[in-house]
Write a protein that holds these residues in place. Structure first.
Motif, PDB file in Angstrom:
ATOM      1  N   VAL A  88       0.814  -1.212   0.000  1.00  0.00           N
ATOM      2  CA  VAL A  88       0.000   0.000   0.000  1.00  0.00           C
ATOM      3  C   VAL A  88       0.855   1.272   0.000  1.00  0.00           C
ATOM      4  N   PHE A  89       2.165   1.141   0.225  1.00  0.00           N
ATOM      5  CA  PHE A  89       3.070   2.292   0.199  1.00  0.00           C
ATOM      6  C   PHE A  89       4.452   1.816  -0.197  1.00  0.00           C
ATOM      7  N   GLY A  90       5.164   2.640  -0.965  1.00  0.00           N
ATOM      8  CA  GLY A  90       6.537   2.315  -1.332  1.00  0.00           C
ATOM      9  C   GLY A  90       7.377   3.572  -1.421  1.00  0.00           C
ATOM     10  N   ALA A  91       8.645   3.476  -1.017  1.00  0.00           N
ATOM     11  CA  ALA A  91       9.560   4.618  -1.128  1.00  0.00           C
ATOM     12  C   ALA A  91      10.956   4.117  -1.457  1.00  0.00           C
ATOM     13  N   CYS A  92      11.640   4.830  -2.352  1.00  0.00           N
ATOM     14  CA  CYS A  92      13.024   4.536  -2.738  1.00  0.00           C
ATOM     15  C   CYS A  92      13.817   5.830  -2.633  1.00  0.00           C
ATOM     16  N   VAL A  93      14.932   5.782  -1.914  1.00  0.00           N
ATOM     17  CA  VAL A  93      15.736   6.973  -1.661  1.00  0.00           C
ATOM     18  C   VAL A  93      17.150   6.744  -2.185  1.00  0.00           C
ATOM     19  N   TYR A  94      17.653   7.682  -2.995  1.00  0.00           N
ATOM     20  CA  TYR A  94      18.999   7.590  -3.564  1.00  0.00           C
ATOM     21  C   TYR A  94      19.777   8.841  -3.153  1.00  0.00           C
ATOM     22  N   PRO A  95      20.526   8.781  -2.053  1.00  0.00           N
ATOM     23  CA  PRO A  95      21.075   9.983  -1.435  1.00  0.00           C
ATOM     24  C   PRO A  95      22.249  10.625  -2.152  1.00  0.00           C
ATOM     25  N   LEU A  96      23.062   9.864  -2.899  1.00  0.00           N
ATOM     26  CA  LEU A  96      24.277  10.428  -3.483  1.00  0.00           C
ATOM     27  C   LEU A  96      24.200  10.593  -4.991  1.00  0.00           C
ATOM     28  N   ALA A  97      23.740   9.570  -5.700  1.00  0.00           N
ATOM     29  CA  ALA A  97      23.805   9.600  -7.160  1.00  0.00           C
ATOM     30  C   ALA A  97      22.967  10.738  -7.741  1.00  0.00           C
ATOM     31  N   ASN A  98      21.737  10.903  -7.260  1.00  0.00           N
ATOM     32  CA  ASN A  98      20.886  11.959  -7.821  1.00  0.00           C
ATOM     33  C   ASN A  98      20.038  12.656  -6.765  1.00  0.00           C
ATOM     34  N   HIS A  99      20.277  12.366  -5.497  1.00  0.00           N
ATOM     35  CA  HIS A  99      19.595  13.057  -4.393  1.00  0.00           C
ATOM     36  C   HIS A  99      18.074  13.012  -4.565  1.00  0.00           C
ATOM     37  N   GLU A 100      17.563  11.879  -4.983  1.00  0.00           N
ATOM     38  CA  GLU A 100      16.135  11.796  -5.267  1.00  0.00           C
ATOM     39  C   GLU A 100      15.419  10.850  -4.334  1.00  0.00           C
ATOM     40  N   LYS A 101      14.163  11.201  -4.057  1.00  0.00           N
ATOM     41  CA  LYS A 101      13.291  10.388  -3.215  1.00  0.00           C
ATOM     42  C   LYS A 101      12.000  10.125  -3.988  1.00  0.00           C
ATOM     43  N   TYR A 102      11.730   8.863  -4.234  1.00  0.00           N
ATOM     44  CA  TYR A 102      10.500   8.456  -4.907  1.00  0.00           C
ATOM     45  C   TYR A 102       9.563   7.828  -3.878  1.00  0.00           C
ATOM     46  N   HIS A 103       8.263   8.092  -4.020  1.00  0.00           N
ATOM     47  CA  HIS A 103       7.319   7.398  -3.137  1.00  0.00           C
ATOM     48  C   HIS A 103       5.944   7.324  -3.791  1.00  0.00           C
ATOM     49  N   SER A 104       5.134   6.408  -3.279  1.00  0.00           N
ATOM     50  CA  SER A 104       3.753   6.299  -3.738  1.00  0.00           C
ATOM     51  C   SER A 104       2.897   5.707  -2.632  1.00  0.00           C
ATOM     52  N   LEU A 105       1.642   6.115  -2.634  1.00  0.00           N
ATOM     53  CA  LEU A 105       0.622   5.586  -1.732  1.00  0.00           C
ATOM     54  C   LEU A 105      -0.507   5.073  -2.599  1.00  0.00           C
ATOM     55  N   ILE A 106      -1.014   3.913  -2.284  1.00  0.00           N
ATOM     56  CA  ILE A 106      -2.002   3.272  -3.155  1.00  0.00           C
ATOM     57  C   ILE A 106      -3.178   4.206  -3.442  1.00  0.00           C
ATOM     58  N   GLY A 107      -3.444   4.366  -4.736  1.00  0.00           N
ATOM     59  CA  GLY A 107      -4.544   5.208  -5.168  1.00  0.00           C
ATOM     60  C   GLY A 107      -4.243   6.690  -5.197  1.00  0.00           C
ATOM     61  N   GLU A 108      -3.003   7.078  -4.826  1.00  0.00           N
ATOM     62  CA  GLU A 108      -2.658   8.501  -4.721  1.00  0.00           C
ATOM     63  C   GLU A 108      -1.569   8.935  -5.693  1.00  0.00           C
ATOM     64  N   GLY A 109      -1.145   8.050  -6.594  1.00  0.00           N
ATOM     65  CA  GLY A 109      -0.139   8.416  -7.573  1.00  0.00           C
ATOM     66  C   GLY A 109       1.283   8.210  -7.079  1.00  0.00           C
ATOM     67  N   ALA A 110       2.247   8.577  -7.921  1.00  0.00           N
ATOM     68  CA  ALA A 110       3.671   8.420  -7.625  1.00  0.00           C
ATOM     69  C   ALA A 110       4.352   9.777  -7.659  1.00  0.00           C
ATOM     70  N   TYR A 111       5.422   9.921  -6.836  1.00  0.00           N
ATOM     71  CA  TYR A 111       6.056  11.225  -6.666  1.00  0.00           C
ATOM     72  C   TYR A 111       7.570  11.098  -6.615  1.00  0.00           C
ATOM     73  N   ARG A 112       8.252  12.130  -7.110  1.00  0.00           N
ATOM     74  CA  ARG A 112       9.697  12.268  -6.992  1.00  0.00           C
ATOM     75  C   ARG A 112       9.974  13.622  -6.360  1.00  0.00           C
ATOM     76  N   ASN A 113      10.621  13.607  -5.200  1.00  0.00           N
ATOM     77  CA  ASN A 113      10.906  14.842  -4.461  1.00  0.00           C
ATOM     78  C   ASN A 113       9.658  15.705  -4.295  1.00  0.00           C
ATOM     79  N   GLY A 114       8.530  15.038  -4.080  1.00  0.00           N
ATOM     80  CA  GLY A 114       7.291  15.752  -3.795  1.00  0.00           C
ATOM     81  C   GLY A 114       6.471  16.138  -5.000  1.00  0.00           C
ATOM     82  N   SER A 115       7.015  15.985  -6.205  1.00  0.00           N
ATOM     83  CA  SER A 115       6.281  16.332  -7.425  1.00  0.00           C
ATOM     84  C   SER A 115       5.764  15.073  -8.099  1.00  0.00           C
ATOM     85  N   ARG A 116       4.541  15.143  -8.564  1.00  0.00           N
ATOM     86  CA  ARG A 116       3.926  13.958  -9.169  1.00  0.00           C
ATOM     87  C   ARG A 116       4.636  13.577 -10.462  1.00  0.00           C
TER      88      ARG A 116
END
Length: 232
Positions: A88-116
């Motif tokens: 129902v929730f997933g998050a992937c964090v890449y701190p050095l290569a591209n400083h990006e955080k991806y996440h999603s909540l079921i039924g709410e879409g997917a996001y990278r650094n807070g942007s859909r």
């Protein structure tokens, strides 16, 4: 990461380092403090925590630990939440290569650094990057036939796609498809575990992508795409 002396020396194919255990312990401590009622399933911590809850947190503390050990700054952490076995929730964090955080909540879409984010509309492999988990030396040593089969598929993908890119991280490859950077991800490594891709599979589904598992001549292949190139 900066405090470790990276020599580049590689020995065992699969080994848990002090860093793996340390980061896994940080995750476990955080979750136990913030959410003490949840089950915990961590790849690095042998003792699974079962509280009897309907909810389970699955954690891969360092995805790309071989990179981490060698001094290659391409690694991350993956965490997913399950309700009665369903993600129902997933998050992937890449701190050095591209400083990006991806996440999603079921039924709410997917996001990278807070942007859909969403998958691309590219409808041909020849017009897009394909992230591939290439067959490894470990596979060549343990199952030569499967290695040759996987190598043939990789060769075919080289010919029909715009470019192949092998990042060595399943989660990152899938997230790049979710964000539209790549049209597809193909795992030919035979080494990917559920901890490596569980969170990212949640993210790409919420981004509008498609996922399949294919058994081809003894090889188990995971494919994730933008949907438009999936049949191809």
């Amino acid at each position: 990461y900066e405090a470790i002396r990276h020599t580049g020396l590689q020995t065992d194919q699969d080994v848990e380092t002090e860093a793996d255990i340390y980061v896994a312990t940080l995750w476990a401590t955080f979750l136990n403090d913030k959410f003490p009622d949840l089950n915990l399933d961590s790849e690095e911590i042998e003792a699974r925590v079962d509280t009897g809850s309907q909810y389970t947190v699955r954690v891969d503390s360092i995805d790309g630990s071989k990179h981490f050990r060698a001094g290659i700054p391409v690694f991350g952490s993956n965490v997913s939440l399950h309700l009665d076995g369903k993600t129902v929730f997933g998050a992937c964090v890449y701190p050095l290569a591209n400083h990006e955080k991806y996440h999603s909540l079921i039924g709410e879409g997917a996001y990278r650094n807070g942007s859909r984010i969403g998958v691309s509309a590219v409808d041909s492999l020849r017009n897009g990057f394909v992230a591939v988990e290439a067959p490894t030396s470990k596979l060549a040593q343990t199952d030569p036939d499967s290695f040759r089969n996987a190598a043939r598929i990789q060769d075919m993908l080289e010919k029909v796609s715009f470019r192949l890119r092998n990042f060595g991280l399943g989660g990152l490859g899938i997230c790049l498809v979710a964000s539209g950077a790549c049209v597809a991800y193909v795992d030919l490594s035979s080494t990917t575990k559920i901890y490596d891709v569980d969170a990212a599979l949640m993210i790409i589904k919420e981004a509008g992508g498609e996922v399949s598992e294919i058994d081809k001549r003894g090889n188990h292949i995971l494919v994730a795409s933008n949907g438009y190139v999936h049949q191809e």
